[in-house]
Design a protein around this motif. Structure first.
Motif, PDB file in Angstrom:
ATOM      1  N   UNK A  69       7.498  38.712  58.177  1.00  0.00           N
ATOM      2  CA  UNK A  69       7.802  40.087  58.583  1.00  0.00           C
ATOM      3  C   UNK A  69       9.037  40.583  57.845  1.00  0.00           C
ATOM      4  N   UNK A  70       9.074  41.869  57.605  1.00  0.00           N
ATOM      5  CA  UNK A  70      10.196  42.445  56.888  1.00  0.00           C
ATOM      6  C   UNK A  70      11.408  42.567  57.783  1.00  0.00           C
ATOM      7  N   UNK A  71      12.583  42.317  57.222  1.00  0.00           N
ATOM      8  CA  UNK A  71      13.805  42.428  57.979  1.00  0.00           C
ATOM      9  C   UNK A  71      14.323  43.850  57.900  1.00  0.00           C
ATOM     10  N   UNK A  72      15.007  44.353  58.921  1.00  0.00           N
ATOM     11  CA  UNK A  72      15.536  45.701  58.907  1.00  0.00           C
ATOM     12  C   UNK A  72      16.499  45.896  57.750  1.00  0.00           C
ATOM     13  N   UNK A  73      16.424  47.061  57.136  1.00  0.00           N
ATOM     14  CA  UNK A  73      17.339  47.379  56.051  1.00  0.00           C
ATOM     15  C   UNK A  73      16.882  46.910  54.703  1.00  0.00           C
ATOM     16  N   UNK A  74      15.785  46.174  54.617  1.00  0.00           N
ATOM     17  CA  UNK A  74      15.320  45.642  53.344  1.00  0.00           C
ATOM     18  C   UNK A  74      14.850  46.743  52.429  1.00  0.00           C
ATOM     19  N   UNK A  75      15.246  46.692  51.170  1.00  0.00           N
ATOM     20  CA  UNK A  75      14.801  47.674  50.192  1.00  0.00           C
ATOM     21  C   UNK A  75      14.138  46.958  49.042  1.00  0.00           C
ATOM     22  N   UNK A  85      18.793  56.375  63.125  1.00  0.00           N
ATOM     23  CA  UNK A  85      18.699  55.748  64.440  1.00  0.00           C
ATOM     24  C   UNK A  85      17.276  55.295  64.681  1.00  0.00           C
ATOM     25  N   UNK A  86      17.085  54.310  65.562  1.00  0.00           N
ATOM     26  CA  UNK A  86      15.734  53.890  65.912  1.00  0.00           C
ATOM     27  C   UNK A  86      15.026  54.990  66.681  1.00  0.00           C
ATOM     28  N   UNK A  87      13.693  55.007  66.796  1.00  0.00           N
ATOM     29  CA  UNK A  87      12.835  53.956  66.258  1.00  0.00           C
ATOM     30  C   UNK A  87      12.609  54.085  64.766  1.00  0.00           C
ATOM     31  N   UNK A  88      12.523  52.952  64.105  1.00  0.00           N
ATOM     32  CA  UNK A  88      12.325  52.948  62.671  1.00  0.00           C
ATOM     33  C   UNK A  88      10.846  53.054  62.337  1.00  0.00           C
ATOM     34  N   UNK A  89      10.564  53.882  61.335  1.00  0.00           N
ATOM     35  CA  UNK A  89       9.180  54.098  60.949  1.00  0.00           C
ATOM     36  C   UNK A  89       8.581  52.820  60.371  1.00  0.00           C
ATOM     37  N   UNK A  90       7.391  52.510  60.802  1.00  0.00           N
ATOM     38  CA  UNK A  90       6.726  51.297  60.340  1.00  0.00           C
ATOM     39  C   UNK A  90       6.305  51.444  58.891  1.00  0.00           C
ATOM     40  N   UNK A  91       6.518  50.394  58.111  1.00  0.00           N
ATOM     41  CA  UNK A  91       6.153  50.429  56.694  1.00  0.00           C
ATOM     42  C   UNK A  91       4.642  50.385  56.551  1.00  0.00           C
ATOM     43  N   UNK A  99       1.613  48.962  54.755  1.00  0.00           N
ATOM     44  CA  UNK A  99       1.341  47.789  53.909  1.00  0.00           C
ATOM     45  C   UNK A  99       0.729  48.165  52.567  1.00  0.00           C
ATOM     46  N   UNK A 100       0.069  49.313  52.496  1.00  0.00           N
ATOM     47  CA  UNK A 100      -0.528  49.743  51.229  1.00  0.00           C
ATOM     48  C   UNK A 100       0.524  49.834  50.134  1.00  0.00           C
ATOM     49  N   UNK A 101       1.676  50.427  50.421  1.00  0.00           N
ATOM     50  CA  UNK A 101       2.704  50.589  49.399  1.00  0.00           C
ATOM     51  C   UNK A 101       3.382  49.264  49.066  1.00  0.00           C
ATOM     52  N   UNK A 102       3.605  48.417  50.072  1.00  0.00           N
ATOM     53  CA  UNK A 102       4.177  47.104  49.776  1.00  0.00           C
ATOM     54  C   UNK A 102       3.220  46.268  48.932  1.00  0.00           C
TER      55      UNK A 102
END
Length: 363
Positions: A1-7, A19-25, A27-30
């Motif tokens: 799983x991806x860690x918060x703040x990862x670029x 601020x949360x909630x953070x938008x879910x990534x 998977x298509x782009x990753x």
């Protein structure tokens, strides 16, 4: 799983949510970013083989037509919310400018030692090898508000790219030829919306991509001994490539169109669901910058002088090795090891603005 703040390479320097909630990534782009970085490594592995293998040359030309445009389009898409807010500028500096400086120094020292060029000059104005993308991303993202304000951003950026392609006096400072010639892909990404990506994720697009990509490979096989591959680097004007100026305009338009078609084919094949490599899409900057030492080191240390490398079995082995190396360099352990250089927090270097202070008091 991806860690918060990862670029990663494509959204490097893009703003983090306040601020949360953070938008879910998605998977298509990753998935797209991981597969594109694998193609980058494979292309670098194939480059020294082009003189002996027409097939390797055809694959090289085809991949170079779309792998960086795909990255740049996604980078533009991830930059849509960029403005000149202090927190976003800080993230741009720490996520793009600082890694550029550190790796420009590291690559220069590497060339001076491993490359047996002790007098190679250090210059932040002359990016060496892979660092051009970081300085280009820095410039593109700073100009994002301009492209949001003008009426016809993509045609305007394409006109700038055409002018660059016929302007040999631009010089090498900040690799401006590449910055300007690749600019239309970034601007196009800024203007794309989620529904545009949905078009290439349809089954019809995946089926159509097969004959289109096959036709591109056949054309590349025919063109390999006839065409100067330097056109695909976008780092020189037409005159510097020994062609009349007008060909720079024609080639800019033709290659922009061809690149878009192949980017669409590539994206059509990208999986839409979580895969075993999806999490690696968040570490593309690590793989991109770190594999450069091995890619250049293979030339410095004459790894391609061995005869077996130039056999079909050797070419396949090199391809597998490149895929394995770049995959390893995108993994979380490597990210943790090199995060100090690629994702430094540097809170000591910046003042907190009033909005951040207010949020802190609220918490």
């Amino acid at each position: 799983m991806e860690q918060p703040g990862r670029t990663d390479l494509a959204d490097r320097g893009s703003p983090a949510p306040a601020a949360p909630p953070k938008k879910k990534r998605d998977p298509f782009f990753d998935n797209a970013k991981y597969l594109a970085i694998v193609l980058v490594a494979m292309g670098h592995a194939w480059e020294p083989l082009r003189g002996d293998s027409r097939a390797a040359s055809a694959l090289y030309i085809t991949v170079y037509t779309f792998h960086m445009p795909a990255f740049i389009i996604i980078s533009g898409y991830m930059s849509r919310s960029f403005d000149m807010r202090p927190d976003k500028l800080r993230r741009l500096i720490t996520g793009v400018a600082v890694p550029y400086v550190l790796f420009e120094v590291a690559y220069t020292l590497f060339k001076r030692t491993a490359g047996s060029d002790p007098d190679y000059p250090f210059s932040l104005l002359d990016p060496w090898y892979l660092t051009w993308f970081l300085i280009a991303l820095f410039v593109w993202r700073l100009t994002t508000p301009i492209w949001k304000a003008v009426r016809w951003p993509v045609p305007l950026s394409l006109a700038i790219a055409m002018l660059a392609a016929i302007s040999p006096d631009i010089g090498d400072d900040l690799d401006l030829q590449r910055v300007l010639q690749f600019l239309p892909f970034f601007v196009l990404g800024l203007k794309l919306k989620p529904e545009h990506f949905q078009l290439v994720r349809r089954r019809e697009a995946r089926v159509l991509a097969v004959p289109v990509m096959a036709g591109a490979l056949l054309f590349a096989y025919w063109a390999a001994p006839r065409m100067n591959a330097a056109w695909f680097y976008h780092r020189d004007s037409a005159q510097e490539l020994g062609s009349p100026g007008w060909t720079g305009i024609v080639m800019t338009l033709a290659m922009f169109g061809c690149s878009l078609v192949l980017v669409a084919c590539f994206l059509a094949w990208v999986p839409r669901r979580h895969m075993w490599f999806t999490a690696l899409g968040a570490g593309t900057l690590y793989g991109y910058l770190l594999h450069g030492f091995l890619a250049k080191g293979s030339r410095f240390w004459d790894w391609y002088e061995h005869d077996w490398v130039h056999t079909p079995a050797g070419e396949i082995a090199l391809t597998v090795i490149a895929m394995t190396v770049i995959t390893t360099l995108c993994t979380p352990p490597v990210q943790r090891l090199f995060r100090f250089a690629m994702e430094p927090e540097m809170t000591w270097a910046f003042r907190r603005d009033a909005e951040e202070l207010a949020r802190g008091r609220g918490k």
